[in-house]
Design a protein around this motif. Structure first.
Motif, PDB file in Angstrom:
ATOM      1  N   ALA A 173     -11.958 -12.658  -4.496  1.00 12.18           N
ATOM      2  CA  ALA A 173     -12.661 -11.462  -4.043  1.00 12.18           C
ATOM      3  C   ALA A 173     -11.700 -10.291  -3.902  1.00 12.18           C
ATOM      4  O   ALA A 173     -10.549 -10.463  -3.488  1.00 12.18           O
ATOM      5  N   PHE A 174     -12.180  -9.111  -4.247  1.00 13.36           N
ATOM      6  CA  PHE A 174     -11.367  -7.894  -4.165  1.00 13.36           C
ATOM      7  C   PHE A 174     -10.763  -7.730  -2.772  1.00 13.36           C
ATOM      8  O   PHE A 174      -9.585  -7.380  -2.618  1.00 13.36           O
ATOM      9  N   LYS A 175     -11.556  -7.971  -1.749  1.00 13.51           N
ATOM     10  CA  LYS A 175     -11.072  -7.798  -0.375  1.00 13.51           C
ATOM     11  C   LYS A 175      -9.876  -8.686  -0.098  1.00 13.51           C
ATOM     12  O   LYS A 175      -8.865  -8.246   0.482  1.00 13.51           O
ATOM     13  N   ASP A 176      -9.947  -9.951  -0.523  1.00 10.61           N
ATOM     14  CA  ASP A 176      -8.839 -10.875  -0.288  1.00 10.61           C
ATOM     15  C   ASP A 176      -7.606 -10.476  -1.085  1.00 10.61           C
ATOM     16  O   ASP A 176      -6.480 -10.545  -0.584  1.00 10.61           O
ATOM     17  N   ALA A 177      -7.812 -10.062  -2.331  1.00  5.26           N
ATOM     18  CA  ALA A 177      -6.679  -9.714  -3.199  1.00  5.26           C
ATOM     19  C   ALA A 177      -5.963  -8.450  -2.755  1.00  5.26           C
ATOM     20  O   ALA A 177      -4.818  -8.221  -3.149  1.00  5.26           O
ATOM     21  N   THR A 178      -6.613  -7.620  -1.962  1.00  9.26           N
ATOM     22  CA  THR A 178      -6.013  -6.341  -1.548  1.00  9.26           C
ATOM     23  C   THR A 178      -5.637  -6.290  -0.070  1.00  9.26           C
ATOM     24  O   THR A 178      -5.138  -5.259   0.386  1.00  9.26           O
ATOM     25  N   THR A 179      -5.842  -7.385   0.640  1.00  9.48           N
ATOM     26  CA  THR A 179      -5.472  -7.391   2.059  1.00  9.48           C
ATOM     27  C   THR A 179      -4.548  -8.541   2.425  1.00  9.48           C
ATOM     28  O   THR A 179      -4.163  -8.686   3.584  1.00  9.48           O
ATOM     29  N   TYR A 180      -4.174  -9.359   1.438  1.00 11.27           N
ATOM     30  CA  TYR A 180      -3.254 -10.479   1.665  1.00 11.27           C
ATOM     31  C   TYR A 180      -2.188 -10.391   0.587  1.00 11.27           C
ATOM     32  O   TYR A 180      -2.373 -10.862  -0.537  1.00 11.27           O
ATOM     33  N   ASN A 181      -1.077  -9.729   0.907  1.00 12.91           N
ATOM     34  CA  ASN A 181      -0.093  -9.377  -0.123  1.00 12.91           C
ATOM     35  C   ASN A 181       1.334  -9.558   0.357  1.00 12.91           C
ATOM     36  O   ASN A 181       1.628  -9.434   1.540  1.00 12.91           O
ATOM     37  N   ASN A 182       2.214  -9.809  -0.606  1.00 11.50           N
ATOM     38  CA  ASN A 182       3.655  -9.705  -0.382  1.00 11.50           C
ATOM     39  C   ASN A 182       4.140  -8.416  -1.022  1.00 11.50           C
ATOM     40  O   ASN A 182       4.027  -8.233  -2.245  1.00 11.50           O
ATOM     41  N   PHE A 183       4.625  -7.502  -0.212  1.00 12.22           N
ATOM     42  CA  PHE A 183       5.211  -6.262  -0.707  1.00 12.22           C
ATOM     43  C   PHE A 183       6.103  -5.775   0.438  1.00 12.22           C
ATOM     44  O   PHE A 183       5.703  -4.963   1.255  1.00 12.22           O
ATOM     45  N   TYR A 184       7.312  -6.344   0.507  1.00 14.25           N
ATOM     46  CA  TYR A 184       8.165  -6.175   1.681  1.00 14.25           C
ATOM     47  C   TYR A 184       8.579  -4.731   1.928  1.00 14.25           C
ATOM     48  O   TYR A 184       9.021  -4.391   3.030  1.00 14.25           O
ATOM     49  N   GLU A 185       8.457  -3.889   0.917  1.00 13.72           N
ATOM     50  CA  GLU A 185       8.752  -2.468   1.141  1.00 13.72           C
ATOM     51  C   GLU A 185       7.804  -1.844   2.171  1.00 13.72           C
ATOM     52  O   GLU A 185       8.072  -0.768   2.700  1.00 13.72           O
ATOM     53  N   PHE A 186       6.699  -2.548   2.457  1.00 13.63           N
ATOM     54  CA  PHE A 186       5.731  -2.057   3.447  1.00 13.63           C
ATOM     55  C   PHE A 186       5.570  -3.015   4.622  1.00 13.63           C
ATOM     56  O   PHE A 186       4.665  -2.851   5.434  1.00 13.63           O
ATOM     57  N   GLY A 187       6.435  -4.009   4.725  1.00 11.99           N
ATOM     58  CA  GLY A 187       6.377  -4.943   5.832  1.00 11.99           C
ATOM     59  C   GLY A 187       6.313  -6.372   5.354  1.00 11.99           C
ATOM     60  O   GLY A 187       5.896  -6.659   4.225  1.00 11.99           O
ATOM     61  N   THR A 188       6.695  -7.304   6.213  1.00 13.85           N
ATOM     62  CA  THR A 188       6.798  -8.703   5.821  1.00 13.85           C
ATOM     63  C   THR A 188       5.544  -9.514   6.134  1.00 13.85           C
ATOM     64  O   THR A 188       5.388 -10.624   5.632  1.00 13.85           O
ATOM     65  N   ASP A 189       4.645  -8.981   6.957  1.00 10.58           N
ATOM     66  CA  ASP A 189       3.389  -9.673   7.219  1.00 10.58           C
ATOM     67  C   ASP A 189       2.444  -9.460   6.044  1.00 10.58           C
ATOM     68  O   ASP A 189       2.463  -8.403   5.405  1.00 10.58           O
ATOM     69  N   LYS A 190       1.589 -10.446   5.768  1.00 11.29           N
ATOM     70  CA  LYS A 190       0.684 -10.353   4.624  1.00 11.29           C
ATOM     71  C   LYS A 190      -0.291  -9.176   4.734  1.00 11.29           C
ATOM     72  O   LYS A 190      -0.758  -8.652   3.723  1.00 11.29           O
ATOM     73  N   ALA A 191      -0.607  -8.747   5.952  1.00 14.23           N
ATOM     74  CA  ALA A 191      -1.530  -7.628   6.138  1.00 14.23           C
ATOM     75  C   ALA A 191      -0.822  -6.275   6.121  1.00 14.23           C
ATOM     76  O   ALA A 191      -1.475  -5.239   6.010  1.00 14.23           O
ATOM     77  N   ASP A 192       0.509  -6.267   6.208  1.00 13.02           N
ATOM     78  CA  ASP A 192       1.245  -5.001   6.312  1.00 13.02           C
ATOM     79  C   ASP A 192       1.038  -4.060   5.123  1.00 13.02           C
ATOM     80  O   ASP A 192       0.836  -2.856   5.311  1.00 13.02           O
ATOM     81  N   PRO A 193       1.100  -4.554   3.866  1.00 14.15           N
ATOM     82  CA  PRO A 193       0.936  -3.612   2.755  1.00 14.15           C
ATOM     83  C   PRO A 193      -0.384  -2.850   2.788  1.00 14.15           C
ATOM     84  O   PRO A 193      -0.412  -1.638   2.553  1.00 14.15           O
ATOM     85  N   ALA A 194      -1.485  -3.528   3.102  1.00 10.70           N
ATOM     86  CA  ALA A 194      -2.782  -2.841   3.155  1.00 10.70           C
ATOM     87  C   ALA A 194      -2.821  -1.811   4.276  1.00 10.70           C
ATOM     88  O   ALA A 194      -3.505  -0.795   4.171  1.00 10.70           O
ATOM     89  N   HIS A 195      -2.079  -2.051   5.338  1.00 10.50           N
ATOM     90  CA  HIS A 195      -2.072  -1.123   6.477  1.00 10.50           C
ATOM     91  C   HIS A 195      -1.126   0.052   6.266  1.00 10.50           C
ATOM     92  O   HIS A 195      -1.378   1.146   6.773  1.00 10.50           O
ATOM     93  N   HIS A 196      -0.035  -0.169   5.532  1.00 12.45           N
ATOM     94  CA  HIS A 196       1.035   0.834   5.489  1.00 12.45           C
ATOM     95  C   HIS A 196       1.264   1.495   4.132  1.00 12.45           C
ATOM     96  O   HIS A 196       1.966   2.502   4.054  1.00 12.45           O
TER      97      HIS A 196
END
Length: 326
Positions: A78-101
């Motif tokens: 699902a789009f929601k899952d693919a865009t809110t559970y991510n590894n992108f450490y430039e925006f934080g190490t928690d899985k929710a951080d990239p979508a928030h930041h």
């Protein structure tokens, strides 16, 4: 083998048919109303708008024809899952951080420098990249080293098109990808978890393989910031951290690149990082995986497939000890 054509002429769903967007559109409209109300200019409105932009960056559509030669039969995430559970450490190490930041990332204007052992070094802007080859939609698995996986409809074209454009010399043995490192746009760069900028790399034959995708979109739209906007690599038979996001430089080299996670923890992250159920991470098994959005923490896990199921790539590693070259 999971690089399959559609059986018996049955059409698989296009990205626009996979996940309803109403919930995201209504949420975005609500946040816009907040921003125009009494709290306009306040911290809450700014935070809400930043998060909304990170999750749905304008929803710009991308015209692409589905390439049925590169479609797995698994149900897309699902789009929601693919865009809110991510590894992108430039925006934080928690899985929710990239979508928030990741709303602070500015994906335009954007350029990528192509340099090193090539006959035609160049700098391409995003529009030039979009026109370099016809865009395709491909549905790929993505398997992360931490033991979870997704199935995502990507939009892009084979990275081999970039290679042809640059005309590498005979000295080019590897391709190095360097990602954006801007503290103003990426708050996670203040963390010492990795050496910045993030660098990844592939051997030339891996980079030239038709599965290696230069991705500019997903689910029929431009890439959300938290998924690597505006351009990233997708290498579906390798663990997800090999698929560099927000790329600003592509360099063809004689020597094997020093990649971010291999430099940080060489005993845990090898240069090749092929999905291999027989090679455990030092801190956990790689024999099984959890499919995000489908398999709960208590659900029975799936067996991990060698090369993530993309058995066509096995010929790239003939004669290699894949436990030594992990």
């Amino acid at each position: 083998m999971l690089i399959k054509r559609q059986p018996n002429g049955i059409d698989l769903p296009f990205s626009s048919e996979i996940t309803p967007r109403e919930i995201f559109e209504s949420r975005r409209d609500f946040i816009k109303q907040l921003a125009l109300g009494p709290i306009a200019g306040g911290a809450l409105a700014e935070m809400a708008l930043r998060e909304a932009f990170a999750q749905t960056p304008g929803a710009q559509k991308l015209a692409a024809k589905q390439n049925s030669a590169y479609v797995v039969m698994d149900k897309p995430t699902a789009f929601k899952d693919a865009t809110t559970y991510n590894n992108f450490y430039e925006f934080g190490t928690d899985k929710a951080d990239p979508a928030h930041h990741a709303g602070t990332l500015k994906p335009r204007p954007w350029t990528i420098a192509i340099e090193g052992e090539v006959k035609k070094p160049m700098t391409l802007d995003l529009d030039a990249l979009l026109k370099l080859a016809p865009l395709e939609e491909r549905i790929y698995r993505l398997r992360c080293v931490e033991g979870w996986s997704m199935v995502i409809p990507w939009t892009g074209y084979s990275f081999a098109e970039i290679i042809k454009k640059a005309e590498p010399t005979g000295n080019a043995k590897f391709v190095e990808f360097t990602t954006l490192a801007d503290k103003k746009q990426m708050p996670g760069l203040g963390s010492p978890v990795l050496e910045w900028p993030y660098v990844e790399g592939l051997r030339m034959d891996e980079a030239n393989h038709p599965l290696t995708l230069l991705a500019v979109g997903m689910y029929g739209e431009v890439l959300p910031n938290q998924n690597g906007a505006p351009v990233r690599i997708v290498v579906p038979w390798k663990y997800g951290f090999k698929s560099a996001k927000s790329i600003v430089k592509i360099r063809f080299t004689r020597e094997q690149p020093k990649t971010a996670w291999n430099v940080s923890a060489p005993q845990e992250y090898g240069f090749y990082s092929n999905v291999n159920p027989d090679v455990d991470h030092p801190r956990w098994s790689q024999a099984t995986e959890r499919r995000i959005g489908e398999d709960g923490f208590l659900a029975r896990k799936r067996k991990t497939l060698m090369f993530n199921g993309y058995s066509d790539v096995a010929s790239l590693y003939t004669g290699m000890d894949l436990k030594k070259f992990f």
